[in-house]
Design an enzyme around this catalytic site. Structure first.
Site, mmCIF file in Angstrom:
data_model
loop_
_atom_site.group_PDB
_atom_site.id
_atom_site.type_symbol
_atom_site.label_atom_id
_atom_site.label_comp_id
_atom_site.label_asym_id
_atom_site.label_seq_id
_atom_site.Cartn_x
_atom_site.Cartn_y
_atom_site.Cartn_z
ATOM 1 C CB CYS A 134 -6.844 0.155 2.162
ATOM 2 S SG CYS A 134 -5.983 1.611 1.526
ATOM 3 C CB CYS A 168 -0.921 0.013 1.217
ATOM 4 S SG CYS A 168 -2.082 1.406 1.229
ATOM 5 C CB CYS A 182 -3.501 -0.823 -1.280
ATOM 6 S SG CYS A 182 -4.167 -1.552 0.249
#
Length: 354
Positions: free
Chosen positions: A66, A39, A69
């Site tokens: 997330c 990420c 990512c």
């Protein structure tokens, strides 16, 4: 993930190492999201990280994917229809997506079920429940009341939440408040969230959060204690949270919180012996069997060790194979290695196998 150390995962995540994508996932406690190792977002402090072997564990621990990512794509990009589904769930986790809704989107329900089961280890409907219950658990951990949780975690009604709650805990929230109650709470740790539970007699559960494990453990508690199991605070769980914080800082070598861990006479004998293993040392299964006066019961000792419901405090992680290899551990060998390394460092120990 059994062969990966916490230090290795921490290094991979902080260095944004894409070669570890799909091998483990990282939860960020301060934001409530989980990420792939690669990420590109700003990296948090290591003490604010939790690690998971798969996305399923992270979801049920209360973390959400997330957006940068897209950790659910760690195994490769999803087809467009899956991306559409994930976006729909993440945008409105409170929305119930029925089979008829899927069909109106041009998606066969069985196709969605098979894809999610193969890719995420759970059906599409289970994924939706994970998002809702994970959100609820997160709110409970943060101190929300049971009156607040249903709507704040995406449930349309108290009745819907009670139904989902009842399937997991065996009794609706607030039911039989006059009965004896086992209070369940959650606490973060360097090894990921821990679930802890206590009755009026003492702590009866401490385990790493995992959906499948939680269901089994709660079912065991209900059967063993014949009482309700529900989220809440208890003086013993509060004491344990403080002692765990000191333990992970290397400041506590012995737990003082009262325990209540009934089992068979043989299991109780093994669990009592486990508590005598010195901090910073390890015993073999053979020597544990010898300590309880039955050196031929190595296999039975291993079984009783695996049934320990109070991890860390009853230190089953200090038992290893006769050759010094780690052996098994319900929380994962990487966690066992972390605990042993923590204790050895704090104790200044070197040659530790008894």
């Amino acid at each position: 993930m059994n062969t990966i150390t916490v230090k290795e995962m921490e290094t991979a995540f902080l260095n944004k190492d894409a070669t570890y994508d799909g091998i483990f996932f990282t939860g960020v406690r301060t934001t409530g999201i989980f990420c792939k190792p690669s990420c590109s977002a700003r990296k948090p402090l290591p003490e604010n990280l939790s690690y998971f072997s798969n996305a399923r564990e992270a979801l049920f621990a209360g973390y959400r994917p997330c957006l940068r990512c897209q950790p659910l794509e760690a195994g490769g990009a999803h087809p467009d229809w899956v991306r559409e589904l994930l976006t729909k769930v993440d945008g409105s986790p409170e929305q119930r997506i029925k089979d008829s809704d899927l069909q109106s989107m041009g998606i066969e329900p069985e196709t969605a079920r098979r894809y999610f089961l193969k890719r995420f280890g759970m059906t599409f409907q289970a994924y939706c429940r994970a998002r809702r219950l994970g959100s609820a658990f997160q709110l409970i951990r943060e101190g929300a009341t049971l009156d607040e949780v249903p709507f704040d975690s995406g449930y349309e009604s108290h009745s819907g939440f009670r139904e989902a709650f009842g399937k997991l805990f065996g009794k609706a929230p607030g039911q039989s408040r006059s009965d004896e109650l086992i209070s369940v709470d959650w606490v973060d740790s360097p090894l990921g969230p821990l679930v802890l539970a206590a009755s009026e007699k003492g702590v009866c559960l401490l385990e790493f959060t995992d959906r499948r494990m939680l269901e089994k453990q709660f079912d065991t508690l209900r059967k063993r204690f014949q009482c309700a199991v529900a989220p809440g605070k208890n003086p013993y769980t509060e004491q344990l949270k403080n002692e765990l914080s000191e333990y992970f800082k290397g400041e506590r070598k012995k737990f003082d919180v009262p325990l209540y861990a009934p089992g068979t006479p043989f299991e109780e004998k093994v669990w009592q012996a486990l508590k005598t293993i010195p901090y910073g040392e390890t015993w073999s299964y053979f020597n544990l069997a010898r300590t309880i006066g039955d050196p031929a019961a190595v296999r039975a000792v291993g079984t009783a060790n695996g049934k320990n419901r109070i991890a860390i405090v009853i230190p089953c992680h200090r038992v290893v194979n006769k050759d010094g290899k780690l052996g098994g551990y319900g929380g994962g060998l990487w966690r066992k290695q972390y605990l042993l390394d923590l204790e050895r460092k704090s104790a200044g120990s070197h040659d530790l196998l008894f």
